[in-house]
Design an enzyme around this catalytic site. Sequence first.
Site, PDB file in Angstrom:
ATOM      1  N   GLY A 165       0.801  -1.229   0.000  1.00  0.00           N
ATOM      2  CA  GLY A 165       0.000   0.000   0.000  1.00  0.00           C
ATOM      3  C   GLY A 165       0.832   1.276   0.000  1.00  0.00           C
ATOM      4  O   GLY A 165       0.276   2.362   0.132  1.00  0.00           O
ATOM      5  N   PHE A 202      -9.362   5.576 -10.628  1.00  0.00           N
ATOM      6  CA  PHE A 202      -9.623   5.062  -9.282  1.00  0.00           C
ATOM      7  C   PHE A 202     -11.071   4.599  -9.204  1.00  0.00           C
ATOM      8  O   PHE A 202     -11.997   5.353  -9.502  1.00  0.00           O
ATOM      9  CB  PHE A 202      -9.356   6.151  -8.235  1.00  0.00           C
ATOM     10  CG  PHE A 202      -9.625   5.696  -6.834  1.00  0.00           C
ATOM     11  CD1 PHE A 202      -8.773   4.812  -6.198  1.00  0.00           C
ATOM     12  CD2 PHE A 202     -10.752   6.139  -6.145  1.00  0.00           C
ATOM     13  CE1 PHE A 202      -9.028   4.379  -4.895  1.00  0.00           C
ATOM     14  CE2 PHE A 202     -11.020   5.711  -4.844  1.00  0.00           C
ATOM     15  CZ  PHE A 202     -10.151   4.826  -4.221  1.00  0.00           C
ATOM     16  N   HIS A 208     -12.682  -7.194  -4.151  1.00  0.00           N
ATOM     17  CA  HIS A 208     -11.370  -7.774  -4.460  1.00  0.00           C
ATOM     18  C   HIS A 208     -11.593  -9.241  -4.861  1.00  0.00           C
ATOM     19  O   HIS A 208     -12.003 -10.058  -4.040  1.00  0.00           O
ATOM     20  CB  HIS A 208     -10.462  -7.685  -3.225  1.00  0.00           C
ATOM     21  CG  HIS A 208      -9.118  -8.320  -3.430  1.00  0.00           C
ATOM     22  ND1 HIS A 208      -7.949  -7.593  -3.524  1.00  0.00           N
ATOM     23  CD2 HIS A 208      -8.754  -9.616  -3.584  1.00  0.00           C
ATOM     24  CE1 HIS A 208      -6.937  -8.418  -3.712  1.00  0.00           C
ATOM     25  NE2 HIS A 208      -7.390  -9.661  -3.745  1.00  0.00           N
ATOM     26  N   HIS A 235      -6.039  -2.348   3.959  1.00  0.00           N
ATOM     27  CA  HIS A 235      -5.499  -3.144   2.850  1.00  0.00           C
ATOM     28  C   HIS A 235      -5.036  -4.535   3.271  1.00  0.00           C
ATOM     29  O   HIS A 235      -4.399  -5.248   2.494  1.00  0.00           O
ATOM     30  CB  HIS A 235      -4.330  -2.439   2.133  1.00  0.00           C
ATOM     31  CG  HIS A 235      -4.712  -1.128   1.522  1.00  0.00           C
ATOM     32  ND1 HIS A 235      -5.856  -0.972   0.771  1.00  0.00           N
ATOM     33  CD2 HIS A 235      -4.119   0.081   1.543  1.00  0.00           C
ATOM     34  CE1 HIS A 235      -5.932   0.282   0.369  1.00  0.00           C
ATOM     35  NE2 HIS A 235      -4.898   0.950   0.838  1.00  0.00           N
ATOM     36  N   GLU A 288      -2.842  -6.334  -9.515  1.00  0.00           N
ATOM     37  CA  GLU A 288      -1.428  -6.708  -9.535  1.00  0.00           C
ATOM     38  C   GLU A 288      -1.306  -8.230  -9.525  1.00  0.00           C
ATOM     39  O   GLU A 288      -2.295  -8.944  -9.320  1.00  0.00           O
ATOM     40  CB  GLU A 288      -0.684  -6.122  -8.330  1.00  0.00           C
ATOM     41  CG  GLU A 288      -1.168  -6.644  -6.998  1.00  0.00           C
ATOM     42  CD  GLU A 288      -0.216  -6.285  -5.853  1.00  0.00           C
ATOM     43  OE1 GLU A 288       0.954  -5.943  -6.097  1.00  0.00           O
ATOM     44  OE2 GLU A 288      -0.648  -6.372  -4.695  1.00  0.00           O
ATOM     45  N   ARG A 292       4.026 -15.441  -5.673  1.00  0.00           N
ATOM     46  CA  ARG A 292       4.405 -16.322  -4.552  1.00  0.00           C
ATOM     47  C   ARG A 292       3.158 -17.056  -4.082  1.00  0.00           C
ATOM     48  O   ARG A 292       2.068 -16.773  -4.557  1.00  0.00           O
ATOM     49  CB  ARG A 292       4.927 -15.460  -3.409  1.00  0.00           C
ATOM     50  CG  ARG A 292       3.903 -14.362  -3.091  1.00  0.00           C
ATOM     51  CD  ARG A 292       4.164 -13.634  -1.814  1.00  0.00           C
ATOM     52  NE  ARG A 292       3.435 -12.385  -1.752  1.00  0.00           N
ATOM     53  CZ  ARG A 292       2.186 -12.237  -1.348  1.00  0.00           C
ATOM     54  NH1 ARG A 292       1.494 -13.290  -0.954  1.00  0.00           N
ATOM     55  NH2 ARG A 292       1.592 -11.060  -1.332  1.00  0.00           N
TER      56      ARG A 292
HETATM   57  P1  ADP Z   1       0.165  -2.879  -3.127  1.00  0.00           P
HETATM   58  O1  ADP Z   1       1.058  -3.705  -4.000  1.00  0.00           O
HETATM   59  O2  ADP Z   1       0.872  -1.728  -2.497  1.00  0.00           O
HETATM   60  O3  ADP Z   1      -0.643  -3.687  -2.167  1.00  0.00           O
HETATM   61  P2  ADP Z   1      -2.113  -2.713  -4.950  1.00  0.00           P
HETATM   62  O4  ADP Z   1      -1.934  -2.398  -6.386  1.00  0.00           O
HETATM   63  O5  ADP Z   1      -2.402  -4.128  -4.596  1.00  0.00           O
HETATM   64  O6  ADP Z   1      -0.842  -2.165  -4.146  1.00  0.00           O
HETATM   65  O7  ADP Z   1      -3.233  -1.791  -4.335  1.00  0.00           O
HETATM   66  C1  ADP Z   1      -3.498  -1.796  -2.956  1.00  0.00           C
HETATM   67  C2  ADP Z   1      -4.914  -1.354  -2.691  1.00  0.00           C
HETATM   68  O8  ADP Z   1      -5.154  -0.031  -3.181  1.00  0.00           O
HETATM   69  C3  ADP Z   1      -5.958  -2.206  -3.376  1.00  0.00           C
HETATM   70  O9  ADP Z   1      -6.282  -3.332  -2.598  1.00  0.00           O
HETATM   71  C4  ADP Z   1      -7.116  -1.250  -3.497  1.00  0.00           C
HETATM   72  O10 ADP Z   1      -7.813  -1.175  -2.265  1.00  0.00           O
HETATM   73  C5  ADP Z   1      -6.447   0.080  -3.725  1.00  0.00           C
HETATM   74  N1  ADP Z   1      -6.330   0.371  -5.179  1.00  0.00           N
HETATM   75  C6  ADP Z   1      -5.261   0.199  -5.970  1.00  0.00           C
HETATM   76  N2  ADP Z   1      -5.516   0.579  -7.249  1.00  0.00           N
HETATM   77  C7  ADP Z   1      -6.806   0.997  -7.262  1.00  0.00           C
HETATM   78  C8  ADP Z   1      -7.684   1.523  -8.277  1.00  0.00           C
HETATM   79  N3  ADP Z   1      -7.281   1.710  -9.528  1.00  0.00           N
HETATM   80  N4  ADP Z   1      -8.943   1.839  -7.907  1.00  0.00           N
HETATM   81  C9  ADP Z   1      -9.358   1.666  -6.629  1.00  0.00           C
HETATM   82  N5  ADP Z   1      -8.593   1.193  -5.628  1.00  0.00           N
HETATM   83  C10 ADP Z   1      -7.327   0.869  -5.936  1.00  0.00           C
END
Ligand code: ADP
Length: 447
Positions: A165, A202, A208, A235, A288, A292
């Site tokens: 996050g 966003f 999820h 998160h 993403e 792993r």
């Molecule tokens: P990290 O690798 O830091 O965990 P992520 O890409 O998995 O980053 O994103 C972490 C969180 O941020 C997601 O679980 C979601 O809640 C929020 N997030 C990321 N990208 C978006 C997006 N495009 N729209 C809405 N929420 C997002």
Amino acid sequence: MFSRVLVANRGEIALRVIRACKELGIESVAVYSEADKDAPYLEFADKSVCIGPASATKSYLNIPALIAAAEITEADAIHPGYGFLAENAHFAEVCRDCKLAFIGPSPEAMALLGDKVSCKKMARRAKVPVFPGSDGAIEDPKEAIEVAQKIGFPVIVKASAGGGGRGMRIARNDEELHAGLDAARQEAEAAFGNGAVYVEKFLEHSRHVEVQCIGDQHGNAVHLYERDCSMQRRHQKVIEEAPAPHIDPKKREEVCRSAARLIKNAKYSGAATVEFLMDDKQNFYLLEVNTRVQVEHPVTELITGIDIVQTMIRVSAGEPLPFKQRDIKPTGHAIECRINAEDPSKGFVPCAGTIEQFDPPGGPGVRMDTHVVRSYRVPPNYDSMIGKLLVHADDRDQAIRRMARALDEFHVEPIHTTIALHRELMQDPGFVKGGVDIHYLERLLKK
Ligand code: ADP
């Protein structure tokens, strides 16, 4: 097949890997920091080696110490578990240079999918839906504003190297975007040594939904269906389940096939999770890829009957996947509750200390993955998760009832845990109905 696997991790996942090795007839080597020297699972490994003091940077993240431990014990492979070095391409490369098999993808595939910008590019090529946004990393604030005007606010600035996050900023107008770019870049530079950031749409209300995949070194890749992990706090996932409730069967096929296609196109070997956000119309967008094994992998094991950790070890040793896509037939419903040593009534502060009473539940359809036993001392140095309680039943309603029953049997004293919170959540009308968005739990906790 390998003869001896070093487990470069601690806690429940170390025990999970030791168990998989045993069932495959492979010896295992456990490593431990000084804080974990009395951990009971060390006894289950064939050998154990101290790799340093309590501080993770000096032990579980200490690459020379881990490689030395593997060499001294004549291990021929390393399983990284999750967290620590599991997504560190440099570690995977060092293993390869030292002729140790890294139980996971090649460093190249890890770097390709682990970097959010290159992963997104790869996804576009594989026709996997991604959020609208910049084509790659953004240098110039003007370019960011052009992108935002084209796709519409709100947008999110994300670090290419992001994780946990960090390096993310939401922007609802031009000024916020300017500030967000600088802040995200600085945070990313400090945290990852890579300040590259990009901008994407966003999505306000989303679920999820993630897809478990696994590939081998012969170009085969399959998906093991999806999990819903929308019950999150900061998160961090709190409850995971499979299948994802209330998803149209066609959409389900589509999201699962997209994930498998991405993994196959990346010539990926090992376990991977392709994470998506899904909107209320069930449009999904790539979030993403985690390169792993994940904490919540047993949810998928329960519905598919496939041992993911054993399969990872087998494909790493060069075996082809022992199943084809059409062989994978999920049954019933599985739920996982993460049991953390935290006090929900005090803002979830971690509670280290000795566990005097530990009575985990049992009975039909219950699986408890934990390294904890009575008299175990939870060290203050690491993650607060002390175990995972899972259930499997014919359908979602029965799984919820089974989980409620299992949680009633579960007693841990005197430290605080999230057991009581999970008991409440199993009766929460929103959770019971299913299909909540990723901010649902935080809204509920604020009430
Ligand atoms: P990290 O690798 O830091 O965990 P992520 O890409 O998995 O980053 O994103 C972490 C969180 O941020 C997601 O679980 C979601 O809640 C929020 N997030 C990321 N990208 C978006 C997006 N495009 N729209 C809405 N929420 C997002």
